[in-house]
Scaffold this active site. Structure first.
Site, PDB file in Angstrom:
ATOM      1  N   SER A   1     -30.083 -44.966 -64.059  1.00  0.00           N
ATOM      2  CA  SER A   1     -30.556 -43.974 -63.091  1.00  0.00           C
ATOM      3  C   SER A   1     -32.077 -44.010 -62.952  1.00  0.00           C
ATOM      4  O   SER A   1     -32.637 -43.461 -62.012  1.00  0.00           O
ATOM      5  CB  SER A   1     -30.101 -42.578 -63.512  1.00  0.00           C
ATOM      6  OG  SER A   1     -30.489 -42.317 -64.847  1.00  0.00           O
ATOM      7  N   CYS A   2     -32.756 -44.653 -63.893  1.00  0.00           N
ATOM      8  CA  CYS A   2     -34.212 -44.795 -63.816  1.00  0.00           C
ATOM      9  C   CYS A   2     -34.594 -45.741 -62.681  1.00  0.00           C
ATOM     10  O   CYS A   2     -33.764 -46.481 -62.168  1.00  0.00           O
ATOM     11  CB  CYS A   2     -34.770 -45.360 -65.129  1.00  0.00           C
ATOM     12  SG  CYS A   2     -34.714 -44.207 -66.508  1.00  0.00           S
ATOM     13  N   ILE A   3     -35.883 -45.713 -62.336  1.00  0.00           N
ATOM     14  CA  ILE A   3     -36.392 -46.562 -61.257  1.00  0.00           C
ATOM     15  C   ILE A   3     -37.540 -47.418 -61.759  1.00  0.00           C
ATOM     16  O   ILE A   3     -38.413 -46.927 -62.483  1.00  0.00           O
ATOM     17  CB  ILE A   3     -36.875 -45.687 -60.082  1.00  0.00           C
ATOM     18  CG1 ILE A   3     -35.660 -44.926 -59.549  1.00  0.00           C
ATOM     19  CG2 ILE A   3     -37.595 -46.517 -59.013  1.00  0.00           C
ATOM     20  CD1 ILE A   3     -35.630 -44.608 -58.126  1.00  0.00           C
TER      21      ILE A   3
END
Lengths: 198, 164
Positions: free
Chosen positions: B30-32
Site C-alpha cells: 500500500s506504500c508508494i
C-alpha cells in the site's frame, strides 16, 4: 511499559501450547507426524518485521487474519517461498523436494495450515491470559513480504510500535513464523496481563 | 558502468546526483515509491511514502517521507539542495496496492488508494508534473529509479517488469 523475563515466559509457554495444538491438528488432518517445535520469541519494532523471512522483496506466503475482542490488531502466519513448498509437501504427504512450484492445492493446504496455527496460538494466548481474542476468517496471499505487511504496518503506524514474532520449525527443519501485531493499546493491555500473571 | 545503489526503507527518503546512481524501494504494497527527477542536473530523489496525511500521526518523531503531505515538500527541498531546479522536476510513482482483496477485511486497510490520492494532491500543490504512474491493483512492487534516464523500473511477482 516494562516487561520482565517472567512475563515473556508466560507468553512463551502459551505459544508452546499453541504450536503443540497446531501440530496435533495438522497431524490429524494429514498423513500425520507433523511437529512444530523450537519456538523462538522476539519483540520487533514494526519497521523490522518485513526483514524476518529474507527481506521485503522476498516472496512469502502469508495467512492473514484481523483480530477483535480484548485485543485489536492483526495476526499472520508466514512462510518463506522455500518453506511454503516444503510444508505443502508435508501436508499433502508428498516426498520432500518433489514440489518445484506451489500449485493451487498446495496454496490451499497452506492457507488451512496457517489458519489452524494462527487460531491455535491465539486460542492458547486467550486461555493463558483470559483475554477474549476473536479472529476474522483468513485470507491467503503470496507476494513480496514488504508488500503484504505494508497495509498492516500502515494501519498500526497510527497507533502501534511493536510486533510479536514467534519463529517455529516444522519437523525440526522448516521455519514458519507466527506474527501478532496488536495496536498500541492492545499491546499495553497484553503486557500488563502477562506481567500480572507471572 | 558501476552503479551506486541506495535503499529507501519505510518512510525514508534517499537522493543522488549523477548517472551512476540508483535509488530503490523493496516490496511496496500500500506504500508508494515517489521519484522526483531533474533530467538536466541529473538529480533524483526517491520517497517511500507510508500514509496519506500527517494528521494521522501520534506526534513525536517521524521519518521525512512517512506522510504524503510532508514527503512531497521534503523531496522537493532535497532535490533543490542537490542542485535540482523545482521548475524542472518531474514525478513518477508506483505502489498504492490493496493487498487483501477480501470484502469486509479492508475499511481502514485500504490505505493504498488514499496514499495515491494524497501523493497526487501534494504534487499538484507543489506544482510538479506527474508524468507516469503504476498504482493500485492487489500485488507488491519493487521499484528501481535510475538517475541517468529518470526511468522507474517496476518489478512484480508473476506480473513481469516494466518501465515508467
Amino acid at each position: 511499559m516494562k516487561r520482565t523475563e517472567a512475563g515473556l515466559q508466560v507468553l512463551r509457554s502459551a505459544m508452546e501450547k499453541g504450536l503443540a495444538d497446531s501440530a496435533a491438528a495438522l497431524s490429524a488432518m494429514t498423513t500425520g507426524g507433523i511437529q512444530l517445535t523450537d519456538p523462538e520469541l522476539r519483540l520487533l519494532p514494526l519497521q523490522k518485521v518485513s526483514e524476518i523471512a529474507g527481506g521485503p522483496a522476498c516472496v512469502v506466503v502469508a495467512v492473514y487474519l484481523r483480530i477483535h475482542g480484548d485485543l485489536h490488531g492483526h495476526a499472520m502466519f508466514l512462510f518463506s517461498e522455500e518453506s511454503a513448498l516444503r510444508v505443502s509437501e508435508l501436508l499433502k504427504g508428498d516426498p520432500p523436494g518433489s514440489a518445484a512450484k506451489l500449485d493451487e492445492e498446495g496454496l490451499s493446504a497452506l492457507a488451512e495450515a496457517g489458519n489452524i496455527c494462527c487460531s491455535a496460538c491465539l486460542s492458547a494466548l486467550s486461555d493463558q491470559t483470559g483475554l477474549v481474542i476473536l479472529p476474522t476468517p483468513p485470507t491467503v496471499v503470496q507476494d513480496m513480504a514488504g508488500a503484504i505487511l505494508d497495509p498492516v504496518i500502515s494501519h498500526l503506524y497510527m497507533g502501534g510500535d511493536e510486533t510479536l514474532v514467534v519463529e517455529t520449525r516444522f519437523n525440526h527443519g522448516i521455519p514458519g513464523y507466527f506474527l501478532l501485531l496488536p495496536d498500541q493499546d492492545s499491546m499495553a493491555k497484553l503486557i500488563a496481563v502477562l506481567e500480572a500473571l507471572q | 558502468m558501476s552503479r551506486h545503489t541506495q535503499v529507501a526503507g519505510l518512510g525514508e527518503l534517499v537522493s543522488g546526483v549523477g548517472p551512476d546512481q540508483v535509488l530503490v524501494c523493496y516490496g511496496l504494497g500500500s506504500c508508494i515509491g515517489l521519484a522526483l527527477h531533474d533530467p538536466v542536473a541529473q538529480v533524483g530523489v526517491l520517497a517511500h511514502v507510508v500514509l496519506p496525511d500527517s494528521s494521522l500521526g501520534r506526534g513525536g518523531k517521524a521519518p521525512p517521507a512517512k506522510y504524503a503531505d510532508i514527503a512531497v515538500p521534503a523531496a522537493v527541498a532535497e532535490a533543490a539542495r542537490l542542485g535540482g531546479q523545482p521548475s524542472r522536476l518531474v514525478a513518477r510513482m508506483a505502489g498504492g496496492a490493496r493487498m487483501f482483496p477480501v470484502a469486509g477485511l479492508n475499511g481502514t486497510l485500504d490505505i493504498g488508494a488514499r496514499n495515491i490520492e494524497a501523493v497526487r494532491a501534494a504534487l499538484a500543490a507543489a506544482g510538479i508534473r506527474l508524468i507516469a504512474e503504476d498504482t493500485g491493483g492487489s500485488y507488491g512492487r519493487t521499484v528501481q529509479f535510475f538517475i541517468d534516464t529518470g526511468h522507474l523500473v517496476v518489478s512484480t511477482v508473476g506480473r513481469g517488469e516494466h518501465v515508467l
